[in-house]
Design a protein around this motif. Structure first.
Motif, PDB file in Angstrom:
ATOM      1  N   UNK A   1       0.999  -0.793  -0.267  1.00 23.89           N
ATOM      2  CA  UNK A   1       0.149  -0.167  -0.438  1.00 23.89           C
ATOM      3  C   UNK A   1       0.469   1.065  -0.129  1.00 23.89           C
ATOM      4  N   UNK A   2       0.637   2.028  -1.002  1.00 26.98           N
ATOM      5  CA  UNK A   2       1.721   3.017  -0.697  1.00 26.98           C
ATOM      6  C   UNK A   2       0.709   4.155  -1.386  1.00 26.98           C
ATOM      7  N   UNK A   3       1.030   5.444  -0.599  1.00 30.89           N
ATOM      8  CA  UNK A   3       1.005   6.969  -1.503  1.00 30.89           C
ATOM      9  C   UNK A   3       2.575   7.761  -1.865  1.00 30.89           C
ATOM     10  N   UNK A   4       1.628   8.489  -2.950  1.00 27.86           N
ATOM     11  CA  UNK A   4       2.351   8.818  -3.990  1.00 27.86           C
ATOM     12  C   UNK A   4       3.984   8.574  -3.236  1.00 27.86           C
ATOM     13  N   UNK A   5       3.940   7.339  -4.533  1.00 28.56           N
ATOM     14  CA  UNK A   5       5.040   6.631  -4.828  1.00 28.56           C
ATOM     15  C   UNK A   5       5.480   6.051  -2.614  1.00 28.56           C
ATOM     16  N   UNK A   6       5.559   6.068  -1.499  1.00 33.15           N
ATOM     17  CA  UNK A   6       5.827   5.924  -0.547  1.00 33.15           C
ATOM     18  C   UNK A   6       4.973   4.482   0.708  1.00 33.15           C
ATOM     19  N   UNK A   7       5.698   3.948   0.713  1.00 35.39           N
ATOM     20  CA  UNK A   7       5.441   2.392   1.507  1.00 35.39           C
ATOM     21  C   UNK A   7       4.841   3.006   3.023  1.00 35.39           C
ATOM     22  N   UNK A   8       3.650   2.448   3.002  1.00 33.74           N
ATOM     23  CA  UNK A   8       2.762   2.791   4.368  1.00 33.74           C
ATOM     24  C   UNK A   8       2.502   1.122   4.550  1.00 33.74           C
TER      25      UNK A   8
ATOM     26  N   UNK B   1      -7.821  -3.032   7.345  1.00 34.63           N
ATOM     27  CA  UNK B   1      -9.166  -2.611   6.054  1.00 34.63           C
ATOM     28  C   UNK B   1      -8.788  -2.841   5.084  1.00 34.63           C
ATOM     29  N   UNK B   2      -8.342  -1.797   4.990  1.00 34.03           N
ATOM     30  CA  UNK B   2      -7.447  -1.920   3.321  1.00 34.03           C
ATOM     31  C   UNK B   2      -7.100  -3.372   2.907  1.00 34.03           C
ATOM     32  N   UNK B   3      -6.304  -4.156   3.404  1.00 27.74           N
ATOM     33  CA  UNK B   3      -5.788  -5.701   3.258  1.00 27.74           C
ATOM     34  C   UNK B   3      -7.088  -6.420   3.190  1.00 27.74           C
ATOM     35  N   UNK B   4      -7.925  -6.097   4.433  1.00 32.36           N
ATOM     36  CA  UNK B   4      -8.779  -7.124   4.118  1.00 32.36           C
ATOM     37  C   UNK B   4     -10.429  -7.162   2.745  1.00 32.36           C
ATOM     38  N   UNK B   5     -10.118  -5.392   2.712  1.00 36.38           N
ATOM     39  CA  UNK B   5     -10.813  -5.437   1.530  1.00 36.38           C
ATOM     40  C   UNK B   5     -10.020  -5.515   0.128  1.00 36.38           C
ATOM     41  N   UNK B   6      -9.094  -5.201  -0.095  1.00 42.99           N
ATOM     42  CA  UNK B   6      -8.175  -6.506  -1.529  1.00 42.99           C
ATOM     43  C   UNK B   6      -8.575  -7.425  -1.637  1.00 42.99           C
ATOM     44  N   UNK B   7      -8.443  -8.203  -0.613  1.00 39.57           N
ATOM     45  CA  UNK B   7      -7.996  -9.531  -0.242  1.00 39.57           C
ATOM     46  C   UNK B   7      -9.609  -9.887  -0.845  1.00 39.57           C
TER      47      UNK B   7
END
Length: 170
Positions: free
Chosen positions: A113-120, A150-156
């Motif tokens: 998961x990244x924001x403007x190329x920066x790893x979150x 939440x993002x990880x659970x959703x995209x999976x």
């Protein structure tokens, strides 16, 4: 901080704990049963709802997106961005307009998961040898850990549904 997520826990109506890397309960996923659409709540250990995850349905049962809500207000919408043979890409559009990019091998639980190329955050099965478990490693201290989980659970969930419905997934 790494969070350990069991993989086969996404059945609606099921509740399960997500633990931190020290084995402490960090978040509870509460699968809300008997709803028209899939709804999951990500709660803190005291039971306070941090983020509500809702599957958005469009005509003929087509699943286009998942919506994340905080305190009853839209926090973000997750949609498929593009797909290549080996990688999936999803876009997380935050309510204030910023976008997070999710890319990698979603079905293999190897993505970022990244924001403007920066790893979150980095999602991987490699850190744990426990069967059907993956980790969400929130690498930026100021990143919202609940949002990253939440993002990880959703995209999976979205990639698996797409695969089940005969679409491509990766």
């Amino acid at each position: 901080m790494k969070y350990l997520v069991r993989d086969k826990m996404l059945a609606i109506g099921d509740d399960y704990w997500i633990e931190d890397e020290d084995g402490r309960h960090a978040f509870l996923i509460d699968g809300k049963a008997l709803r028209l659409r899939d709804t999951l709540e990500l709660e803190d250990p005291s039971g306070r709802v941090l983020i509500t995850l809702r599957e958005r349905l469009f005509g003929f049962g087509f699943r286009d997106a998942m919506t994340l809500e905080r305190d009853g207000k839209r926090l973000a919408v997750i949609r498929r961005k593009r797909m290549t043979l080996l990688r999936n890409h999803f876009r997380v559009t935050m309510s204030e307009g910023t976008e997070l990019d999710v890319s990698g091998r979603i079905l293999d639980r190897e993505f970022k998961v990244e924001y403007e190329g920066e790893l979150l955050a980095l999602v991987s099965r490699q850190w744990y040898r426990i069967r059907e478990t993956y980790a969400v490693d929130v690498v930026r201290e100021e990143a919202d850990a609940a949002l990253m989980v939440a993002v990880a659970v959703c995209v999976i969930r979205m990639a698996e549904r797409e695969r089940e419905e005969g679409g491509a997934g990766g």
